[in-house]
Design an enzyme around this catalytic site. Sequence first.
Site, PDB file in Angstrom:
ATOM      1  N   SER A 194      -7.232   5.521   6.776  1.00 49.80           N
ATOM      2  CA  SER A 194      -5.784   5.345   6.757  1.00 49.80           C
ATOM      3  C   SER A 194      -5.298   4.646   8.018  1.00 49.80           C
ATOM      4  CB  SER A 194      -5.101   6.701   6.551  1.00 49.80           C
ATOM      5  OG  SER A 194      -3.725   6.557   6.349  1.00 49.80           O
ATOM      6  N   ASP A 243       0.345   1.070   5.864  1.00 48.59           N
ATOM      7  CA  ASP A 243      -0.744   1.479   6.740  1.00 48.59           C
ATOM      8  C   ASP A 243      -2.033   0.818   6.251  1.00 48.59           C
ATOM      9  OD1 ASP A 243      -1.000   2.901   4.382  1.00 48.59           O
ATOM     10  OD2 ASP A 243      -1.777   4.700   5.356  1.00 48.59           O
ATOM     11  N   ASP A 293      -4.646   1.672   4.364  1.00 50.36           N
ATOM     12  CA  ASP A 293      -5.113   1.739   2.979  1.00 50.36           C
ATOM     13  C   ASP A 293      -3.986   1.576   1.959  1.00 50.36           C
ATOM     14  OD1 ASP A 293      -4.182   4.364   3.700  1.00 50.36           O
ATOM     15  OD2 ASP A 293      -5.190   5.177   1.936  1.00 50.36           O
ATOM     16  N   ASP A 345      -1.117   3.113   1.181  1.00 51.09           N
ATOM     17  CA  ASP A 345      -0.418   4.169   0.443  1.00 51.09           C
ATOM     18  C   ASP A 345       0.824   4.674   1.179  1.00 51.09           C
ATOM     19  OD1 ASP A 345      -1.633   5.643   2.459  1.00 51.09           O
ATOM     20  OD2 ASP A 345      -2.398   7.213   1.127  1.00 51.09           O
TER      21      ASP A 345
END
Length: 476
Positions: free
Chosen positions: A111, A247, A249, A251
């Site tokens: 993340s 961010d 990734d 999400d």
Amino acid sequence: MDSQLVCSEVIAKSGIVFGTSGARGLVKDFTPNVNAAFALAFISAIDNEFNFDTVAIAIDNRPSSYAIAQACAEALKQHGLNVVYYGVVPTPALAYKAMQDNMPCIMVTGSHIPFDRNGLKFYRPDGEITKVDELTILASNTVFTVLPENLAELTLDTAASESYIQRYTSLFSADTLKGKKIGIYEHSSAGRDIYKVLFEQLGAEVVSLGRSNEFVPIDTEAVSDEDKQRALDWSKEFSFDAIFSTDGDGDRPLVADENGSWLRGDILGLLCSQLLNIEALAVPVSCNTAIEKSKNFKVVERTKIGSPYVIEELLKLKKHNIRVAGFEANGGYILATDIIINGKLIKALPTRDAILPFIMLIQSQKITTQVNSLPKRYTASSKLSNCSNENGSLILAYAKSNIHEFINSLDESSSNFEKLDVTDGLRIIFREKVIHLRMSGNAPELRCYVEASNQIIAADLANFILEKIKCNFLNA
């Protein structure tokens, strides 16, 4: 060395632990056999509930992510399962495609944390795992064979990114964003090759910004001063209606208004929920109290911080409400029920997503107009890096047991203190403001959130509180 290993034993020795969302740790600790243990423990944890023969895997742009995916895939194949590899895509794109195909999936991502760390996120065929699932994974006695040194290359399938784009192009018309000029801060986001295509298909003029060949750990809850200035400069140069980013990734959304000011994620979530006519919300305790003060929702439930806790609460809310959603202070939006938008059905996506809240916001009034319509409550956050869990826990334990002395040590007046909420960390509630302290679940950081009636006051106080803690408790 014995060629047979037990998942729970390998995981226990790895130093990798579950945080607020997924298993996180140092890259050096994600050895091939540790990756294999997590992958197989996950499958064994859900094997009795679902019927499947294939597992989907995707990754973010971290240098270490591909090798971790290779190890997970090798272990799954060793146990007779097929693997489909979707490459670098946003976590919600992977989760959505896997859910449509009724298969579990694994996302290799850390993340927003630095690139010397990484992580694994796990999704059942019906959505993100819960904290109960995490405990089952940690206790798994599944046995596997030590992985070979040379792992097979993975064959790329592009279906997940195509399906994710189709989710929104089928819901909104081709002129939904016509006349809108959007900047995309691409950095190293896993979705950077998707967003421009999607927004252009919805009619927007799109400008790509800040693409990086190095991994950039964007934290949507604690935007750097450099990124704050970037947005202001880009907005002035290009006259954007908004700037969109995420961010690592993809999400957690990061959205700037027409002036280049980044929005807080919980404010974005609140505005999206209003536009979607959501009835019942689940949000972490750290979210802005403008949610309740807006009086737009029949039910608002507050949870511990972390998407698994929000999702557990959403499962309860779905039993008695039709339009249910959740979001976090980081902006990740979780649609818990199928709902109708524009006369069309959008399927639930019970994991954090960045696209839906942005599209709902940008197609409406000016972003500043929407924000100014909300109750005047402002949140700012800051973090104290390299604060060990031991030190942070001692500070919080002292504060809990000696709350009045602790408040005084921060140069605050305990006469304005109303109550202490220990749902997650310490949320110190005063008559006119809130100070919330907690250790990060993903990194050695003490986080401070301050809510006040003025943005400048909130930001200054968040930084001041952490400086006082450093001086008073860490001898800094």
